[in-house]
Design a protein around this motif. Sequence first.
Motif, mmCIF file in Angstrom:
data_model
loop_
_atom_site.group_PDB
_atom_site.id
_atom_site.type_symbol
_atom_site.label_atom_id
_atom_site.label_comp_id
_atom_site.label_asym_id
_atom_site.label_seq_id
_atom_site.Cartn_x
_atom_site.Cartn_y
_atom_site.Cartn_z
ATOM 1 N N ILE A 227 0.998 -1.190 0.045
ATOM 2 C CA ILE A 227 -0.017 -0.108 0.148
ATOM 3 C C ILE A 227 0.859 1.122 -0.170
ATOM 4 O O ILE A 227 1.913 1.363 0.569
ATOM 5 C CB ILE A 227 -0.854 -0.005 1.212
ATOM 6 N N ASP A 228 0.502 2.028 -0.902
ATOM 7 C CA ASP A 228 1.379 3.361 -0.931
ATOM 8 C C ASP A 228 1.490 4.002 0.642
ATOM 9 O O ASP A 228 0.285 4.174 1.171
ATOM 10 C CB ASP A 228 0.655 4.151 -1.985
ATOM 11 N N TYR A 229 2.335 4.597 0.841
ATOM 12 C CA TYR A 229 2.547 5.344 2.129
ATOM 13 C C TYR A 229 2.448 6.786 1.594
ATOM 14 O O TYR A 229 3.175 7.342 0.926
ATOM 15 C CB TYR A 229 3.807 4.966 2.764
ATOM 16 N N ASP A 230 1.324 7.370 2.307
ATOM 17 C CA ASP A 230 1.195 8.881 2.141
ATOM 18 C C ASP A 230 2.134 9.946 2.932
ATOM 19 O O ASP A 230 1.581 10.108 4.088
ATOM 20 C CB ASP A 230 -0.471 9.107 1.998
ATOM 21 N N GLU A 231 3.118 10.217 2.445
ATOM 22 C CA GLU A 231 3.915 11.213 3.123
ATOM 23 C C GLU A 231 3.348 12.236 3.540
ATOM 24 O O GLU A 231 3.778 13.050 4.507
ATOM 25 C CB GLU A 231 5.238 11.137 2.462
ATOM 26 N N CYS B 284 7.195 19.758 3.174
ATOM 27 C CA CYS B 284 7.128 20.656 2.277
ATOM 28 C C CYS B 284 6.492 21.965 3.085
ATOM 29 O O CYS B 284 5.815 21.881 3.999
ATOM 30 C CB CYS B 284 5.825 20.166 1.537
ATOM 31 N N ASN B 285 7.058 23.099 2.578
ATOM 32 C CA ASN B 285 6.871 24.328 3.072
ATOM 33 C C ASN B 285 5.487 24.803 2.765
ATOM 34 O O ASN B 285 4.802 25.585 3.688
ATOM 35 C CB ASN B 285 7.994 25.407 2.332
ATOM 36 N N HIS B 286 4.903 24.819 1.649
ATOM 37 C CA HIS B 286 3.423 25.311 1.443
ATOM 38 C C HIS B 286 2.828 24.009 0.918
ATOM 39 O O HIS B 286 1.755 23.683 1.915
ATOM 40 C CB HIS B 286 3.450 26.003 -0.008
ATOM 41 N N CYS C 265 6.780 18.516 -3.398
ATOM 42 C CA CYS C 265 6.432 19.937 -2.787
ATOM 43 C C CYS C 265 6.210 20.641 -4.083
ATOM 44 O O CYS C 265 6.949 20.598 -5.040
ATOM 45 C CB CYS C 265 7.525 20.129 -1.864
ATOM 46 N N TYR C 266 5.185 21.612 -3.675
ATOM 47 C CA TYR C 266 5.076 22.771 -4.621
ATOM 48 C C TYR C 266 4.752 23.858 -3.987
ATOM 49 O O TYR C 266 4.305 23.753 -2.828
ATOM 50 C CB TYR C 266 4.090 22.425 -5.871
ATOM 51 N N CYS C 267 4.704 25.064 -4.597
ATOM 52 C CA CYS C 267 4.699 26.369 -3.944
ATOM 53 C C CYS C 267 3.335 27.222 -4.248
ATOM 54 O O CYS C 267 2.989 26.846 -5.530
ATOM 55 C CB CYS C 267 6.017 27.181 -3.962
ATOM 56 N N LYS C 268 2.934 27.994 -3.593
ATOM 57 C CA LYS C 268 2.229 29.223 -4.088
ATOM 58 C C LYS C 268 2.489 30.136 -5.022
ATOM 59 O O LYS C 268 3.933 30.045 -5.339
ATOM 60 C CB LYS C 268 1.826 30.276 -2.703
ATOM 61 N N VAL C 269 1.611 30.672 -5.844
ATOM 62 C CA VAL C 269 1.916 31.570 -6.690
ATOM 63 C C VAL C 269 3.062 32.608 -6.250
ATOM 64 O O VAL C 269 2.617 33.289 -5.148
ATOM 65 C CB VAL C 269 0.872 32.228 -7.351
ATOM 66 N N ASP D 164 14.279 21.161 -2.595
ATOM 67 C CA ASP D 164 13.098 20.547 -3.106
ATOM 68 C C ASP D 164 11.864 20.593 -1.918
ATOM 69 O O ASP D 164 10.686 20.020 -2.212
ATOM 70 C CB ASP D 164 13.177 19.312 -3.755
ATOM 71 N N GLU D 165 11.922 21.258 -0.886
ATOM 72 C CA GLU D 165 10.852 21.431 -0.017
ATOM 73 C C GLU D 165 10.675 22.858 0.450
ATOM 74 O O GLU D 165 9.323 23.118 0.729
ATOM 75 C CB GLU D 165 11.304 20.610 1.194
ATOM 76 N N THR D 166 11.590 23.658 0.774
ATOM 77 C CA THR D 166 11.527 25.020 0.969
ATOM 78 C C THR D 166 11.037 26.014 -0.178
ATOM 79 O O THR D 166 11.581 25.894 -1.106
ATOM 80 C CB THR D 166 12.733 25.746 1.696
#
Length: 174
Positions: free
Chosen positions: A57-61, A69-71, A82-86, A94-96
């Motif tokens: 089963i996929d582990y939902d990090e 993830c920052n955002h 991770c992805y960021c606000k506009v 790759d997290e901040t």
Amino acid sequence: YCDCDDGYYLSGLTCYDTNECASGNGGCSQICKNQPGGYYCDCNEGYYLSSDNHNCIDYDECSNGDANCNHYCHNTGGSYYCYCKVGYELDIDDETCVDTNECASNNGGCDQNCFNQIASYYCTCNEGYTLDGDKHTCNDNNECALNTHLCDQDCFNNIGSYTCGCDIGYRLQE
């Protein structure tokens, strides 16, 4: 007569280990590991073994709070990203999320002056110009037509400015 324990097969008078993984991956959905007298299932990174000891089963990090993830966090099969606000972009980790300096690329699309702000930017124009409705283009002010000049007699519009002139018989004071 001879008999073998579970997980072994008899060949002649010798018991040999049965490789359960050789047939249908032992029923394991991802990894089958043979061992003497049996086998066990395992999962790829980002997955965990379900209670049936065969399916992964996929582990939902993201939901489990393991992603830093920052955002925003998006779970994917076996991983996440991770992805960021506009107005922000991912830093090298790759997290901040850090402010995107829109002015650093093509002056933010501004004709003249670009000012970066947190998660945004704005354009301004030099003296003698007005910012167009598109908030990027600077248009020359025709000071003569707008009557914002300081000329006594003749006014001549220039790009970004104006010059004064005098009628015949007069001269410009310094």
